[in-house]
Every structure is written in structure tokens, then in C-alpha cells.
Design an enzyme around this catalytic site. Structure first.
Site, PDB file in Angstrom:
ATOM      1  N   GLU A 181       0.849  -1.192   0.000  1.00 59.31           N
ATOM      2  CA  GLU A 181       0.000   0.000   0.000  1.00 59.31           C
ATOM      3  C   GLU A 181       0.888   1.247   0.000  1.00 59.31           C
ATOM      4  OE1 GLU A 181      -3.590  -0.089   0.071  1.00 59.31           O
ATOM      5  OE2 GLU A 181      -2.870  -2.044  -0.557  1.00 59.31           O
ATOM      6  N   LYS A 196     -10.229  -6.619   4.325  1.00 59.17           N
ATOM      7  CA  LYS A 196     -10.655  -7.618   3.331  1.00 59.17           C
ATOM      8  C   LYS A 196     -11.536  -8.695   3.961  1.00 59.17           C
ATOM      9  CE  LYS A 196      -6.623  -6.743   0.410  1.00 59.17           C
ATOM     10  NZ  LYS A 196      -5.209  -7.093   0.190  1.00 59.17           N
ATOM     11  N   GLY A 293      -0.384  -6.315  -6.872  1.00 63.60           N
ATOM     12  CA  GLY A 293       0.412  -5.962  -8.050  1.00 63.60           C
ATOM     13  C   GLY A 293      -0.467  -5.455  -9.177  1.00 63.60           C
TER      14      GLY A 293
HETATM   15  N1  HSE Z   1      -1.176  -4.075  -0.464  1.00 69.85           N
HETATM   16  C1  HSE Z   1      -2.106  -5.074  -0.836  1.00 69.85           C
HETATM   17  C2  HSE Z   1      -1.477  -6.439  -0.594  1.00 69.85           C
HETATM   18  C3  HSE Z   1      -2.491  -4.896  -2.259  1.00 69.85           C
HETATM   19  O1  HSE Z   1      -0.268  -6.509  -0.426  1.00 69.85           O
HETATM   20  O2  HSE Z   1      -2.188  -7.427  -0.570  1.00 69.85           O
HETATM   21  C4  HSE Z   1      -3.655  -5.718  -2.709  1.00 69.85           C
HETATM   22  O3  HSE Z   1      -4.799  -5.439  -1.976  1.00 69.85           O
END
Ligand code: HSE
Length: 416
Positions: A181, A196, A293
Site C-alpha cells: 500500500e 478484506k 500488483g
Molecule cells: N497491499 C495489498 C497487498 C495490495 O499486499 O495485498 C492488494 O490489496
């Protein structure tokens, strides 16, 4: 020929430019027309060609578009942008898990009210399909539990640490590869995975967004030694987010775990995410794939555009029926076995003191091993417990911290 879906992108960072590259490929140009981009500044890594750029991202809503793709990140402006677009009768596609977690109830209800769609496949596991699968394909099933490695950055770092690479080096690599992020603390401290799992819980168990308070813990305290000790018992360390129906309550948690190296999730390395889903009709199954990604995220975003496209035959998305106040099961009441790592003074009676504290809290020890002295003279003691309540372990940790002979104590929960 069906008309093309007219698209406006808001945001012009790594994810947006990755999407731009895919949308300008001939196969996608036949289905989608990129009308404009909303970006406060240029991106030196991507030339948008003759696509109009609006410096005021809210102007994108006023253009002749069918779908606004929100890729600005964050919560406040993103919420306003998505709300305004939905109220203006535009579909919205977003990869933004923070805004969906914080304002999902409100935004989904707004989409329903305006008879448009809010799609967010890329918000969880990037392109690895889970959102439309939960909302549409598993519609006949009752989901009872979801256990997910939901953060690609964290899994990348832990996998590298397991190979002996330093945490800081692995984190830098994850940033360079575009997995992390903009503020990588959200990856490392478990918040991203928590957002999530909250979103997945809403889809699978109809729980509210945002969820109430639940246990969120990151990988900051994990060390190379933990991997070595885990390895002796054929275990590895992963970051796991879990939700489960528990009577009329919902279990929700996001924290590191020790897990069997040969299990489905334990064997997934690198940027891969893995989600194990338990349902009544299908039983237990696993989805795994790249979870972060630009390419993976573009895949998730375009899958939403395909679902919205003018020649799609099925309903793009079925939304959760949010419960009024879904109650989160207290973390202290959950049962785990634990790995406990202690650094103790090298003196007679310390192991007896450790055992006494476990005994006082009615914690049964499965294994206890004293390791070689550390360079500073302290002695590591590694303990594996039997199944106990989180509240018992918290009490024991309090007791350890009150003893001058016990310099530090750390736990990792064991996921069976
Ligand atoms: N920063 C997040 C991860 C990106 O590493 O999963 C995808 O949501």
C-alpha cells in the site's frame, strides 16, 4: 455490434496505469472505450496518449461515461467520489478495500437505490476471483467459515524471511514490485487483511460494514528465529484473517498464525493469497492466486467491467442483506493452542517459575524446549500449549511481564 462500455478512471498511480496498459490492448479496446482520466498530477511512468485528463477528479462524473473506476485510494474523498457517481447514475468499479470496509453498507445501498452497480472484485485478493464468486456463484451455499491469507505484501515478506532474507530487505522488494500500500504499515499491521475479511464476511455472512471492533495484529514481531523454531515442528508462519458463523455471533480476526507447512494455505508462498472456504453444499475448497500488483489488480478490475459490459447476460453482482447489528464474538472467548517464546534469565528456578505461571492459569503444556544462550546471556524458552482460551493466555502474559526474571514473552496462535 454491441456498443462499447464507456469508462472513466479516477486516480493515476501504479494500479491505474497498470489498468491503462491493459485497457489499451486491442482485445480490450474492442469492448471498452477509455473516455477520460481524473488525475491531480501526471505520472512520469505512463503517457496517457490522447485520453483527456481532468485535474478535478469529480469532473469525470460529468463526462459521457457508463462506469467510473475509482483508484484514488483512501476513504473520505473516495467515498464522496463514489457516492456522487452512483447518484449521477454511473456504475462504479473500485479496488479500494478501505472505502468498501468503512462505507460499504452505505455505498451498496446507494447503488441499489440508484439502480446502478458498485463492483469491487479487485478490493480483495486483487485479480484472484473471490467477490463475484461469493456473491453469485456460491449463492446456493451457506458459507460457514472463511480463512484467508489476504495480504500479498505480508505473505511475500514472510516467505522471504523463511528463506533467510531480512524483513527490511523483503519489505523494500515488496514496495518495488508494487505490492505494498502507499502506506505499507496497513499491510504490515494487519489492517489491510482486516478490511478484506470484513468485506468477505459481509458477502458470506451478511455482516455489517464496517464490522465492530475485532482482533487485528500484524507481523511486526515475527523474527527469523520464530521460523527456525516453527520448522522443528514442521510448521510455518502466515498471516491469516478468519471469519466464521458462531451461533448468532460472528468470529472475525486478523493475525499471524503458525500453520502446518504442508497444509493448503501453509504451502502458498510469495505474493500469493489463499482463501479456504467451508460451505454446506461444496464442503471445503481453496482458491489461490496472486493477491497484489498491477497486473493482478487490472485483472480483477477488468473482470468487473466485463460483468457490467452491455452484452453481459447475468446480473453482475448480488449484494449482502446487511444485518442490523451483527455481533462479533469476543476474542478472549476463542480457543487456540499457542507457541510461546520467552527470553528468561539464566538462573536456577526460572523454568519452574514459567511452569508455575502456566499451571496457575490452568494452561497445559504440550512441549517445552530450552534453547542455547543468546549473545546477551538470556535464554530462549519455547513452549507449545494445548488448546486453551485466549483469556487464559492473556492472563499468563500479564503474569510473565510482572516477573523480573522473564525479560520478554511473545505468542503466535496455532491454526489447525
Ligand atoms: N497491499 C495489498 C497487498 C495490495 O499486499 O495485498 C492488494 O490489496
Amino acid at each position: 455490434m454491441n456498443p462499447k462500455l464507456r469508462v472513466g478512471i479516477c486516480g493515476w498511480g501504479n494500479v491505474a496505469t497498470g489498468l491503462f496498459e491493459q485497457l489499451t490492448k486491442p482485445s480490450n479496446e474492442q469492448a471498452f472505450e477509455l473516455v477520460c482520466i481524473g488525475a491531480r498530477r501526471d505520472n512520469p511512468n505512463c503517457d496517457p496518449g490522447d485520453v483527456t485528463i481532468h485535474r478535478d477528479i469529480f469532473e469525470v462524473i460529468e463526462q459521457d461515461i457508463d462506469v467510473l473506476i475509482e483508484l484514488i485510494g483512501g476513504t473520505d474523498t473516495a467515498r464522496d467520489l463514489i457516492s456522487n457517481a452512483l447518484n449521477a447514475g454511473k456504475h462504479v468499479v473500485t479496488a479500494n478495500k478501505a472505502v468498501m470496509y468503512e462505507h460499504g453498507n452505505e455505498l451498496i445501498n446507494l447503488a441499489i437505490k440508484n439502480n446502478v452497480h458498485l463492483m469491487f472484485e479487485a478490493a480483495v485478493c486483487a485479480g484472484t476471483p473471490i467477490i463475484k464468486m461469493l456473491s453469485n456463484d456460491l449463492g446456493a451455499n451457506q458459507v460457514t467459515k472463511i480463512s484467508g491469507m489476504l495480504n500479498g505484501t505480508t505473505n511475500y515478506i514472510l516467505s522471504k524471511m523463511e528463506q533467510g532474507i531480512a524483513y527490511e530487505v523483503a519489505l523494500e522488494e515488496a514496495k518495488e514490485k508494487g505490492y505494498a500500500e502507499p502506506d505499507p504499515c496497513l499491510d504490515i499491521n494487519g489492517t489491510d487483511a482486516a478490511h478484506k475479511i470484513g468485506i468477505l464476511a459481509s458477502l458470506a455472512l451478511n455482516s455489517d460494514l464496517p464490522a465492530g471492533n475485532f482482533h487485528i495484529e500484524g507481523i511486526e514481531k515475527i523474527t527469523a528465529e520464530d521460523f527456525n523454531y516453527a520448522d522443528e515442528f514442521n510448521l510455518t508462519i502466515k498471516h491469516l484473517a478468519v471469519t466464521k458463523q458462531a451461533g448468532d455471533e460472528i468470529e472475525l480476526r486478523s493475525h499471524p498464525v503458525l500453520i502446518d507447512k504442508n497444509s493448503s494455505l501453509g504451502g502458498l508462498s510469495g505474493v500469493r493469497n489463499g482463501i479456504q472456504i467451508d460451505t454446506d453444499l461444496l464442503g471445503e475448497f481453496l482458491i489461490a492466486g496472486s493477491g497484489a500488483g498491477r497486473e493482478s489488480t487490472a485483472s480483477g478490475l477488468i473482470s468487473d467491467l466485463i460483468a457490467l459490459s452491455k452484452h453481459a447476460s447475468s446480473t453482475p453482482m448480488h449484494y449482502p442483506h446487511f444485518k442490523d447489528m451483527s455481533k462479533i464474538k469476543s476474542f478472549e472467548s476463542l480457543d487456540f493452542s499457542y507457541y510461546v517464546y520467552l527470553e528468561v534469565q539464566d538462573q536456577a528456578g526460572v523454568l519452574a517459575l514459567v511452569s508455575q505461571i502456566f499451571s496457575d492459569n490452568e494452561i497445559s503444556i504440550d512441549k517445552i524446549v530450552q534453547k542455547d544462550h543468546l549473545p546477551d546471556g538470556k535464554v530462549p524458552v519455547v513452549v507449545f500449549t494445548d488448546l486453551i482460551k485466549e483469556s487464559q493466555m492473556q492472563k499468563a502474559l500479564e503474569n510473565f511481564s510482572a516477573q523480573s526474571e522473564i525479560h520478554s514473552a511473545k505468542i503466535i496462535r496455532i491454526e489447525t
